[in-house]
Design a protein around this motif. Structure first.
Motif, PDB file in Angstrom:
ATOM      1  N   UNK A 204      -2.819  -5.242  -5.410  1.00  0.00           N
ATOM      2  CA  UNK A 204      -2.117  -6.353  -4.769  1.00  0.00           C
ATOM      3  C   UNK A 204      -2.168  -6.252  -3.254  1.00  0.00           C
ATOM      4  N   UNK A 205      -2.123  -5.038  -2.732  1.00  0.00           N
ATOM      5  CA  UNK A 205      -2.194  -4.892  -1.268  1.00  0.00           C
ATOM      6  C   UNK A 205      -3.557  -5.322  -0.738  1.00  0.00           C
ATOM      7  N   UNK A 206      -4.625  -4.985  -1.469  1.00  0.00           N
ATOM      8  CA  UNK A 206      -5.953  -5.421  -1.039  1.00  0.00           C
ATOM      9  C   UNK A 206      -6.099  -6.925  -1.167  1.00  0.00           C
ATOM     10  N   UNK A 207      -5.532  -7.487  -2.215  1.00  0.00           N
ATOM     11  CA  UNK A 207      -5.599  -8.935  -2.411  1.00  0.00           C
ATOM     12  C   UNK A 207      -4.808  -9.666  -1.330  1.00  0.00           C
ATOM     13  N   UNK A 208      -3.641  -9.143  -0.980  1.00  0.00           N
ATOM     14  CA  UNK A 208      -2.824  -9.751   0.068  1.00  0.00           C
ATOM     15  C   UNK A 208      -3.506  -9.630   1.420  1.00  0.00           C
ATOM     16  N   UNK A 209      -4.125  -8.488   1.696  1.00  0.00           N
ATOM     17  CA  UNK A 209      -4.822  -8.306   2.969  1.00  0.00           C
ATOM     18  C   UNK A 209      -6.053  -9.198   3.044  1.00  0.00           C
ATOM     19  N   UNK A 210      -6.657  -9.507   1.916  1.00  0.00           N
ATOM     20  CA  UNK A 210      -7.839 -10.362   1.898  1.00  0.00           C
ATOM     21  C   UNK A 210      -7.547 -11.808   2.194  1.00  0.00           C
TER      22      UNK A 210
ATOM     23  N   UNK B 117      -1.822  -1.095  -9.666  1.00  0.00           N
ATOM     24  CA  UNK B 117      -1.489  -2.520  -9.545  1.00  0.00           C
ATOM     25  C   UNK B 117      -1.025  -2.837  -8.130  1.00  0.00           C
ATOM     26  N   UNK B 118      -0.173  -1.998  -7.574  1.00  0.00           N
ATOM     27  CA  UNK B 118       0.308  -2.231  -6.212  1.00  0.00           C
ATOM     28  C   UNK B 118      -0.813  -2.094  -5.187  1.00  0.00           C
TER      29      UNK B 118
ATOM     30  N   UNK C 274       0.831  -1.212   0.000  1.00  0.00           N
ATOM     31  CA  UNK C 274       0.000   0.000   0.000  1.00  0.00           C
ATOM     32  C   UNK C 274       0.862   1.257   0.000  1.00  0.00           C
ATOM     33  N   UNK C 275       1.878   1.291   0.874  1.00  0.00           N
ATOM     34  CA  UNK C 275       2.766   2.455   0.923  1.00  0.00           C
ATOM     35  C   UNK C 275       3.544   2.608  -0.374  1.00  0.00           C
ATOM     36  N   UNK C 276       3.932   1.509  -0.985  1.00  0.00           N
ATOM     37  CA  UNK C 276       4.641   1.571  -2.254  1.00  0.00           C
ATOM     38  C   UNK C 276       3.735   2.111  -3.360  1.00  0.00           C
ATOM     39  N   UNK C 277       2.465   1.728  -3.353  1.00  0.00           N
ATOM     40  CA  UNK C 277       1.507   2.262  -4.314  1.00  0.00           C
ATOM     41  C   UNK C 277       1.286   3.745  -4.132  1.00  0.00           C
ATOM     42  N   UNK C 278       1.200   4.183  -2.889  1.00  0.00           N
ATOM     43  CA  UNK C 278       1.031   5.610  -2.607  1.00  0.00           C
ATOM     44  C   UNK C 278       2.270   6.390  -3.042  1.00  0.00           C
ATOM     45  N   UNK C 279       3.438   5.822  -2.788  1.00  0.00           N
ATOM     46  CA  UNK C 279       4.679   6.473  -3.208  1.00  0.00           C
ATOM     47  C   UNK C 279       4.748   6.612  -4.729  1.00  0.00           C
ATOM     48  N   UNK C 280       4.329   5.577  -5.443  1.00  0.00           N
ATOM     49  CA  UNK C 280       4.302   5.659  -6.915  1.00  0.00           C
ATOM     50  C   UNK C 280       3.334   6.740  -7.386  1.00  0.00           C
TER      51      UNK C 280
ATOM     52  N   UNK D 171       5.105   4.522 -13.562  1.00  0.00           N
ATOM     53  CA  UNK D 171       4.604   4.892 -12.236  1.00  0.00           C
ATOM     54  C   UNK D 171       3.080   4.920 -12.208  1.00  0.00           C
ATOM     55  N   UNK D 172       2.480   5.446 -13.280  1.00  0.00           N
ATOM     56  CA  UNK D 172       1.020   5.537 -13.337  1.00  0.00           C
ATOM     57  C   UNK D 172       0.376   4.157 -13.426  1.00  0.00           C
ATOM     58  N   UNK D 173       1.035   3.206 -14.060  1.00  0.00           N
ATOM     59  CA  UNK D 173       0.493   1.849 -14.159  1.00  0.00           C
ATOM     60  C   UNK D 173       0.744   1.068 -12.874  1.00  0.00           C
ATOM     61  N   UNK D 174       1.919   1.245 -12.291  1.00  0.00           N
ATOM     62  CA  UNK D 174       2.263   0.459 -11.096  1.00  0.00           C
ATOM     63  C   UNK D 174       1.466   0.867  -9.862  1.00  0.00           C
TER      64      UNK D 174
END
Length: 73
Positions: free
Chosen positions: A65-71, A61-62, A20-26, A55-58
């Motif tokens: 993936x964070x929601x999928x991992x948390x699920x 996606x990140x 999640x933090x990596x997605x926000x950073x991107x 960056x706009x695509x990642x």
């Protein structure tokens, strides 16, 4: 023996938080890149535009993936 499942679930929570933090950073870096183009500080070149697109695509996606991992908890 009961601490083993807690460690594994803690790692998944950590992984989801990291993604999640990596997605926000991107997202922040993509916004900064776009701002540089808009104000005209740097001209858009192939490398800069490719970086912005990556960056706009990642970012989504990140976050997905964070929601999928948390699920999986």
């Amino acid at each position: 023996m009961s601490t083993q499942p807690n460690k594994q679930s803690g790692n998944l929570t950590g992984a989801a938080l990291y993604l999640r933090w990596l997605g926000i950073l991107c997202a922040v870096m993509a916004a900064f890149c776009l701002g540089v183009f808009i104000i005209g500080y740097k001209d858009p070149s192939f490398g800069r535009v490719a970086t912005f697109i990556a960056l706009a695509v990642s970012c989504p996606v990140l976050l997905w993936l964070s929601k999928r991992t948390a699920g999986r908890l």
